[in-house]
Motif scaffolding. Sequence first.
Motif, PDB file in Angstrom:
ATOM      1  N   ARG A 240     -42.096 -49.105 -32.670  1.00 25.76           N
ATOM      2  CA  ARG A 240     -41.608 -49.005 -31.288  1.00 25.76           C
ATOM      3  C   ARG A 240     -41.100 -47.597 -31.006  1.00 25.76           C
ATOM      4  O   ARG A 240     -40.327 -47.041 -31.778  1.00 25.76           O
ATOM      5  CB  ARG A 240     -40.508 -50.039 -31.031  1.00 25.76           C
ATOM      6  CG  ARG A 240     -41.011 -51.465 -31.096  1.00 25.76           C
ATOM      7  CD  ARG A 240     -39.879 -52.458 -30.979  1.00 25.76           C
ATOM      8  NE  ARG A 240     -39.306 -52.467 -29.645  1.00 25.76           N
ATOM      9  CZ  ARG A 240     -38.115 -52.985 -29.368  1.00 25.76           C
ATOM     10  NH1 ARG A 240     -37.385 -53.521 -30.320  1.00 25.76           N
ATOM     11  NH2 ARG A 240     -37.661 -52.959 -28.136  1.00 25.76           N
ATOM     12  N   LYS A 241     -41.531 -47.042 -29.892  1.00 23.21           N
ATOM     13  CA  LYS A 241     -41.093 -45.728 -29.427  1.00 23.21           C
ATOM     14  C   LYS A 241     -41.083 -44.668 -30.539  1.00 23.21           C
ATOM     15  O   LYS A 241     -40.103 -43.950 -30.741  1.00 23.21           O
ATOM     16  CB  LYS A 241     -39.712 -45.839 -28.768  1.00 23.21           C
ATOM     17  CG  LYS A 241     -39.745 -46.797 -27.600  1.00 23.21           C
ATOM     18  CD  LYS A 241     -38.532 -46.705 -26.711  1.00 23.21           C
ATOM     19  CE  LYS A 241     -38.673 -47.710 -25.575  1.00 23.21           C
ATOM     20  NZ  LYS A 241     -37.496 -47.780 -24.711  1.00 23.21           N
TER      21      LYS A 241
ATOM     22  N   PRO B 216     -29.867 -43.296 -33.540  1.00 26.61           N
ATOM     23  CA  PRO B 216     -29.058 -42.672 -32.480  1.00 26.61           C
ATOM     24  C   PRO B 216     -27.705 -43.361 -32.304  1.00 26.61           C
ATOM     25  O   PRO B 216     -26.738 -42.719 -31.899  1.00 26.61           O
ATOM     26  CB  PRO B 216     -29.907 -42.851 -31.221  1.00 26.61           C
ATOM     27  CG  PRO B 216     -31.267 -43.217 -31.682  1.00 26.61           C
ATOM     28  CD  PRO B 216     -31.118 -43.863 -33.005  1.00 26.61           C
TER      29      PRO B 216
ATOM     30  N   ALA C 114     -26.959 -45.607 -26.550  1.00 27.84           N
ATOM     31  CA  ALA C 114     -27.761 -44.737 -27.405  1.00 27.84           C
ATOM     32  C   ALA C 114     -29.003 -45.429 -27.944  1.00 27.84           C
ATOM     33  O   ALA C 114     -30.014 -44.780 -28.196  1.00 27.84           O
ATOM     34  CB  ALA C 114     -26.900 -44.235 -28.571  1.00 27.84           C
ATOM     35  N   CYS C 115     -28.954 -46.744 -28.135  1.00 32.04           N
ATOM     36  CA  CYS C 115     -30.086 -47.442 -28.758  1.00 32.04           C
ATOM     37  C   CYS C 115     -31.266 -47.502 -27.794  1.00 32.04           C
ATOM     38  O   CYS C 115     -31.163 -48.065 -26.705  1.00 32.04           O
ATOM     39  CB  CYS C 115     -29.690 -48.858 -29.171  1.00 32.04           C
ATOM     40  SG  CYS C 115     -31.106 -49.779 -29.824  1.00 32.04           S
ATOM     41  N   PRO C 116     -32.404 -46.926 -28.171  1.00 34.61           N
ATOM     42  CA  PRO C 116     -33.567 -46.951 -27.273  1.00 34.61           C
ATOM     43  C   PRO C 116     -34.355 -48.249 -27.339  1.00 34.61           C
ATOM     44  O   PRO C 116     -35.428 -48.349 -26.741  1.00 34.61           O
ATOM     45  CB  PRO C 116     -34.406 -45.768 -27.761  1.00 34.61           C
ATOM     46  CG  PRO C 116     -33.982 -45.500 -29.161  1.00 34.61           C
ATOM     47  CD  PRO C 116     -32.646 -46.127 -29.391  1.00 34.61           C
ATOM     48  N   TYR C 117     -33.842 -49.241 -28.075  1.00 42.51           N
ATOM     49  CA  TYR C 117     -34.578 -50.494 -28.234  1.00 42.51           C
ATOM     50  C   TYR C 117     -33.831 -51.691 -27.641  1.00 42.51           C
ATOM     51  O   TYR C 117     -34.291 -52.823 -27.760  1.00 42.51           O
ATOM     52  CB  TYR C 117     -34.854 -50.750 -29.718  1.00 42.51           C
ATOM     53  CG  TYR C 117     -35.546 -49.577 -30.382  1.00 42.51           C
ATOM     54  CD1 TYR C 117     -36.897 -49.352 -30.159  1.00 42.51           C
ATOM     55  CD2 TYR C 117     -34.842 -48.695 -31.186  1.00 42.51           C
ATOM     56  CE1 TYR C 117     -37.532 -48.257 -30.731  1.00 42.51           C
ATOM     57  CE2 TYR C 117     -35.468 -47.601 -31.772  1.00 42.51           C
ATOM     58  CZ  TYR C 117     -36.813 -47.396 -31.537  1.00 42.51           C
ATOM     59  OH  TYR C 117     -37.435 -46.315 -32.102  1.00 42.51           O
TER      60      TYR C 117
ATOM     61  N   LEU D  61     -39.815 -40.958 -30.213  1.00 42.93           N
ATOM     62  CA  LEU D  61     -38.423 -40.543 -30.077  1.00 42.93           C
ATOM     63  C   LEU D  61     -37.839 -39.982 -31.371  1.00 42.93           C
ATOM     64  O   LEU D  61     -36.704 -39.516 -31.398  1.00 42.93           O
ATOM     65  CB  LEU D  61     -37.554 -41.707 -29.590  1.00 42.93           C
ATOM     66  CG  LEU D  61     -37.911 -42.276 -28.215  1.00 42.93           C
ATOM     67  CD1 LEU D  61     -36.972 -43.422 -27.856  1.00 42.93           C
ATOM     68  CD2 LEU D  61     -37.844 -41.200 -27.136  1.00 42.93           C
TER      69      LEU D  61
ATOM     70  N   PRO E  85     -43.439 -50.458 -24.223  1.00 45.06           N
ATOM     71  CA  PRO E  85     -43.741 -50.141 -22.818  1.00 45.06           C
ATOM     72  C   PRO E  85     -44.730 -48.992 -22.640  1.00 45.06           C
ATOM     73  O   PRO E  85     -45.510 -48.998 -21.699  1.00 45.06           O
ATOM     74  CB  PRO E  85     -42.371 -49.797 -22.222  1.00 45.06           C
ATOM     75  CG  PRO E  85     -41.412 -49.746 -23.330  1.00 45.06           C
ATOM     76  CD  PRO E  85     -42.018 -50.411 -24.516  1.00 45.06           C
ATOM     77  N   SER E  86     -44.728 -48.017 -23.547  1.00 43.31           N
ATOM     78  CA  SER E  86     -45.631 -46.891 -23.326  1.00 43.31           C
ATOM     79  C   SER E  86     -46.990 -47.103 -23.980  1.00 43.31           C
ATOM     80  O   SER E  86     -47.903 -46.304 -23.796  1.00 43.31           O
ATOM     81  CB  SER E  86     -44.989 -45.595 -23.818  1.00 43.31           C
ATOM     82  OG  SER E  86     -44.585 -45.751 -25.149  1.00 43.31           O
TER      83      SER E  86
END
Lengths: 386, 264
Positions: B250-251, B133, B168-171, B254, B106-107
């Motif tokens: 991805r990300k 995480p 917690a999972c940012p995906y 973080l 997304p970013s």
Amino acid sequence: MLELAIKGNKTYWTWIVALLGVIGAGFIFYLWQLQFGLGITGMSRDVSWGFYIANFTYLVGVAAGGVMVVLPYYLHDYKAYGRVTILGEFLAIAALIMCLLFIIVDLGQPMRGFNVLIYPTLNSVLFYDAMVLNGYLLINLIVGWNVLEAERNGVHYQKWLKPIIYLSIPFAVSIHTVTAFLYCGLPGRGFWLTAILAPRFLSSAFAAGPALLVLLCLFIRNTTKFDPGKEQIQSLGKTVAYAICINVFFFLCEVFVAFYSNIPEHMDHIKYLFVGLHGHGAMVPWMWSSMALMVIGIILTVNPVTRRNETTLAVACAVIIAGTWIDKALGMIAGGFVPNPLHEVNEYAPTFPEIVITIGVYAIGALVLTVLYKMAVGVKEEVEQG
Amino acid sequence: MERSRREFLKIAGASAAIGLGARPVIEAVAAATGHQAAPEAQVAHHPEALKATRWGMVVDTRKIESAEQIEKMVEACHQEHNVPMLEEERHRIKWIWETHFHNAFPSQSTDRVSEHLEHILLPVMCNHCENPPCVRACPTKATFKRESDGIVMMDFHRCIGCRFCMAACPYGSRSFNFRDPQPFIKEVNLKYPRRMKGVVEKCNFCEERLALGQMPACVEASKGAIVFGDLTDPDSEVRHVLRENFTIRRKQNLGTEPCVYYIV
């Protein structure tokens, strides 16, 4: 002292039976949830926590709010609160029992709950949350019960209680701080990823807890021979006034940081809540109502005329309870999970069974509170009649 | 007379059953107190098991031509791991699934993304982070990072279903069994366990296949679009591909250090 809780008039017993009925209904729906799974709720892969955890978070605040009567009385020797500390402590007990029940009804495998103790995991905030919530419950049970019993017997409470009473003050702060840490330590959730989350939780707790106490005090005055006191209610009103102002201020700080920095990951959640995102805006009317309610609460509690008038104060407390509940319970969960980590919008709404189970848990809390308050008020009446 | 004999037989039978049942217990106690050498529990190792210090994956999106290609990977994975196909979207279990570039990243997406990226879908799954995480959040160690090779795994029998790992999972890589998945499994693979309602699950980098010397199911089905290997071995194919190409994760910002890389 429990015998005081089984002596009541017809209205008292009707209330108890009504609560038991609601608890029964909630329990039946919980059995259905146990049998089917959490699929009977509105939760999803994307919004994986819902109404249960939302109400849990709110009630941790109510429990922590009790410290706003304990601290002035024991630490600042503010004598007037001697009449109401027990009400604050017993409210905390009822709120904590509801918190623990909300955690249990939220578990996918509740019968494995003790795994948290069997395999203590020091890197998990949930482990610490379980510790501080149970610890604070125990402290309030010990302190509340013993102080009330001493009052009944006309003696000073035991000396060994004093350190435990002092300990209860940081514990109250800790329960809500640790609960905020559940959320704000997660890397991918822009809405929660803010160092001000614990202070925000505490400020809304110190508004909502004392606001509820004001309403309970007024109720007790109108229905029993015990009057918690005009001064006490006024002091609580001032606490509510400060706390709700700070709570709204903290929220505006969040809005500033998100929108002036213009970072999408932080803005999008607030946008979803207040104006809708990609055409989804189920939370919009709720969030604006919450803001309106909190602003009305500020006007009514800060203005001395409306604060001193107990009727308008009661209205103020009711709108603050509603406003903070929408903000902290509904908004915190929906805002955190929407949009999801892949930036998709999947909204959440609780289902009917989920709401019935939630009301059932609240009814258990109301039952515990009724019994405890019946006892406390009974003792106060005895003591005052000599 | 008749009655007492029957009773005698009952008691005798019950005693014998208790006696038989107690025997292994007595033996175990004897062994534990040193009367007999206790047999050590042993895990058999397949001679061809694939081993690594840090498993990793490179997805080459240039080699993905159609959605069907990813669907084959998803199907291979979900069949291998008894992933149910639930009717309701919000209850779905996904170990690996297809998504747009702007959803996976997304970013990093822009309005002027390359034509290829605009048209294709990417496979996404658990990133088996170096600093997961989810593992940090789990209150029972039901999800953990295997020390030997870095795979982030699940103990389905220990999970209490608190779903802290999902928050917690940012995906968005984790799924929860909102209901009993068993009636929704098309063909049961008896070589991999099925789950019960109320537990979380996710991609396991096919640890059960690696133990038998096989490559992950999605890698096999990808027709060369996914390369899998040891990230710590400079001579491995993944390292070779990583040296030759510019990759993104991805990300990245973080700090989770995903072990799944993408060539875009």
